[in-house]
Design a protein around this motif. Structure first.
Motif, PDB file in Angstrom:
ATOM      1  N   VAL A   1       0.892  -1.367  -0.023  1.00 22.05           N
ATOM      2  CA  VAL A   1      -0.041   0.092   0.041  1.00 22.05           C
ATOM      3  C   VAL A   1       0.908   1.059   0.064  1.00 22.05           C
ATOM      4  O   VAL A   1       0.242   2.273  -0.400  1.00 22.05           O
ATOM      5  CB  VAL A   1      -1.032   0.313   1.211  1.00 22.05           C
TER       6      VAL A   1
ATOM      7  N   SER B   1      -1.388   7.819  -1.788  1.00 25.54           N
ATOM      8  CA  SER B   1      -2.699   7.281  -2.307  1.00 25.54           C
ATOM      9  C   SER B   1      -3.891   7.600  -1.596  1.00 25.54           C
ATOM     10  O   SER B   1      -3.734   6.858  -0.199  1.00 25.54           O
ATOM     11  CB  SER B   1      -2.585   5.875  -2.693  1.00 25.54           C
TER      12      SER B   1
ATOM     13  N   TYR C   1      -6.756   5.639  -1.718  1.00 23.52           N
ATOM     14  CA  TYR C   1      -7.335   4.554  -1.415  1.00 23.52           C
ATOM     15  C   TYR C   1      -6.258   3.945  -0.303  1.00 23.52           C
ATOM     16  O   TYR C   1      -6.915   3.117   0.536  1.00 23.52           O
ATOM     17  CB  TYR C   1      -7.284   3.737  -2.732  1.00 23.52           C
ATOM     18  N   SER C   2      -5.043   3.846  -0.608  1.00 22.59           N
ATOM     19  CA  SER C   2      -4.084   2.895   0.642  1.00 22.59           C
ATOM     20  C   SER C   2      -4.290   3.633   1.750  1.00 22.59           C
ATOM     21  O   SER C   2      -4.276   2.883   2.835  1.00 22.59           O
ATOM     22  CB  SER C   2      -2.643   3.073   0.165  1.00 22.59           C
TER      23      SER C   2
ATOM     24  N   LEU D   1      -7.649   2.254   3.236  1.00 20.02           N
ATOM     25  CA  LEU D   1      -7.419   0.826   3.359  1.00 20.02           C
ATOM     26  C   LEU D   1      -6.720   0.647   4.786  1.00 20.02           C
ATOM     27  O   LEU D   1      -6.885  -0.221   5.550  1.00 20.02           O
ATOM     28  CB  LEU D   1      -6.751   0.165   2.123  1.00 20.02           C
TER      29      LEU D   1
END
Lengths: 406, 406
Positions: free
Chosen positions: B249, B276, B278-279, B282
């Motif tokens: 990630v 990121s 998204y990373s 998550l």
């Protein structure tokens, strides 16, 4: 005076937050119409299909997608980048010469790292991308503007600029250019000028860094062929998933001349090891498993509608002395107010009136009063764009009137 | 001579691929036992639950998770980083002073960008993290080793090193240190030395960059308190999701002294805009929705077993003249062969024998023959670790014998 001044590098002293970023923070206010950020419209992505892919990448491939990957980027991602570049107009990009980066800002940074010494010149369009200027500042480079017109770079002027710099004994690290639907001007460099720019740079022994995030966002006709297509050995070509898919995955890349690949790749690795494996796999799936070009066509149609709505509203509500270029593609509408109007001062008045734009001062290495401003339309629905233009109208028009009567 | 030498920056000339990376490429061969890379073991992650979260992040939150985010990092991610730091032993880290980066390599790079001028000294342990040395090389810094023992930094030696550098008029940008289960030595700096190191650096006006990827991978007892816990104003503390969750990630961070945050954050933004989105989401979910500390405990137990299996096999099969430190935590077993044995030469013989290690030369700024090597165990099951040690035994033992008879 900074309280810990002695701990800071020379390059970090006096570093200033970009006007765009200041504006980004302010633009979070939902009561404002934000014409500031270059955010793409994501609601029309195939989110259900992407969601299934995202799940599968963890459930079935988690020990790979969550693990370290190769420094140059996954082979599948480099192939996907080549497929995107084919659609950009570079049909035969070699995945072996692609280096994946965490967004194309990191690729610009890597270009500075690899090709530029402190004090070197980088030749830029004026106006140019604010993020590139920030990176050049970090690397202690001297961005020198070469004159442009509404079509972008002027080859004869570029020749004169490079000749003058050579006469001064300056090292030019590279030309940084956005030939297609430039940020912020929207200018589209004609085919024949692309060839001339390449020839001028070759003659002067100057490398070109060609940044092409917007090439496929073309409102009428196909993308113009990138300079890199025919001049692979003298161009570092930058691509990105940010405008055609997602900026949040932070996936960009550089297509590098063969002789320079090793240094570029090792420079990139020293900065961040590699881009997110998971982001690379999600981006690869977008290109290989979904109708990504259909998505690009759809959002391009949407952006064209929005650009036209915004341009019409600006022409209708703003003083006719404001010169507006209707975009032919890309993300931005560029407006030039009469000389003498300081758009940096107008920014805060615009916010009070309920709309945010980015003043031209953000996009130029040249100090002084700037009368330009940038309006971004992709992320805002047409009615809100019109509302934004209306809110800004009294601010702009008063400033134009005051400037006229001075 | 490089064919396009004139296009390269000074810093890019003669840049060499790190021995670790060379070895990573080779180590992909499934017939080899790879003791090279610092990959964590991911198969025991709660992949089903993570998969549901990954899907939801796109289906329900795609217009946010795939979009640009704030340059400093998402607030939720900075809070999650603070929670991880609390488990590291820093109970009250302020999320406002956290800058999220695409992996902690990028945070090291940002530290160089923010605090170091070309030619500055960075004081390092010898051996130290190869990735840090690569970054220092990029920024044209001079890594100066201060003597260490099996417990890491020796405060009196550090004092002497800094005194000597001051006498030479050198600017020291910072001390780079991995106090807990160092890469590659595995050394664990005792509590009292941590205080002394902080005091020495404060006295000399030298900033500390404390890199702590392994602190929670402690085989017996709790993590030792990081230096940053009590010396927040003089330490840039680096954390990461890479070893406790996922390196793929690419999420790391820096906890920065308040007075230096702005420059650090703007330097980071100029390099990659932000990590990121998204990373970040998550990683945040891993920390807030799952039993992440249970996962860390489980893999730490696994790593302890593997470390012991490897250390036993090395002791059983290798010449007793090889000095092996049984790890007390972290990812690496460090072996010292008799002086005169060149482990760089042994690397290729090891590969022929079917196992890959990283030679000590990768981890030191000091030229010359190095007799050390690093073995990584987290990613390899115990039986294969034993097999790897056996395959390497004849290579090591012959070299030791040959060295003895010289």
């Amino acid at each position: 005076m900074h309280p810990r001044r002695e701990l800071l590098a020379q390059r970090a002293l006096g570093v200033t937050q970009s006007a765009v970023r200041d504006v980004f923070d302010i633009a979070m206010d939902p009561n404002l119409v934000s014409l500031a950020g270059g955010n793409p419209w994501l609601a029309d992505l195939p989110l259900e299909e992407l969601s299934r892919i995202a799940a599968d990448l963890v459930a079935q491939h988690g020990t790979e997608s969550l693990q370290y990957g190769p420094g140059q980027g996954l082979e599948e991602m480099r192939q996907a980048a080549a497929a995107v570049m084919a659609a950009d107009g570079i049909p035969d990009a070699d995945p072996e010469l692609v280096v994946i980066t965490p967004g194309s800002q990191a690729a610009i940074d890597t270009a500075c790292r690899t090709f530029a010494n402190p004090g070197d010149v980088v030749v830029v369009e004026d106006p140019t991308f604010v993020g590139a200027l920030t990176t050049f500042n970090t690397w202690e480079l001297d961005p020198v503007a070469t004159p442009t017109d509404e079509q972008g770079l002027v080859p004869s002027e570029l020749d004169a600029t490079l000749t003058a710099l050579a006469a001064e004994g300056r090292r030019v690290a590279f030309l940084y250019t956005i030939p297609s639907f430039a940020n912020p001007s929207g200018a589209l460099l004609p085919e024949e000028r692309r060839e001339e720019v390449a020839a001028v740079c070759k003659r002067h022994g100057v490398l070109i860094v060609e940044d092409n995030p917007y090439g496929q966002i073309a409102f009428d006709g196909d993308p113009l062929t990138p300079i890199a297509a025919k001049h692979r050995d003298n161009v570092v070509y930058l691509g990105t998933m940010s405008k055609i898919f997602s900026p949040g995955v932070r996936i960009g890349w550089a297509l590098v001349p063969s002789a320079l690949k090793r240094e570029f790749y090792l420079g990139a690795e020293s900065a961040f090891i590699h881009a997110s494996t998971y982001s690379q796999m999600l981006s690869t799936a977008f290109v290989t498993q979904l109708d990504w070009q259909g998505h690009v066509r759809a959002v391009t149609g949407l952006y064209k509608e929005r650009a036209e709505a915004l341009a019409s509203a600006v022409r209708e509500h703003w003083d006719p002395a404001v010169d507006v270029i209707t975009p032919r593609g890309g993300f931005f509408l560029w407006a030039t107010l009469p000389q003498g109007v300081n758009t940096l001062e107008l920014m805060h008045r615009g916010i009070e009136a309920g709309a945010v734009f980015v003043p031209g001062a953000a996009f130029t290495p040249v100090d002084g009063i700037h009368s330009t401003l940038r309006l971004a339309y992709p992320f805002v629905e047409s009615e809100k764009l019109v509302e934004g233009a209306r809110r800004l109208a009294p601010v702009v028009n008063e400033a134009v009137a005051a400037n006229r009567s001075r």
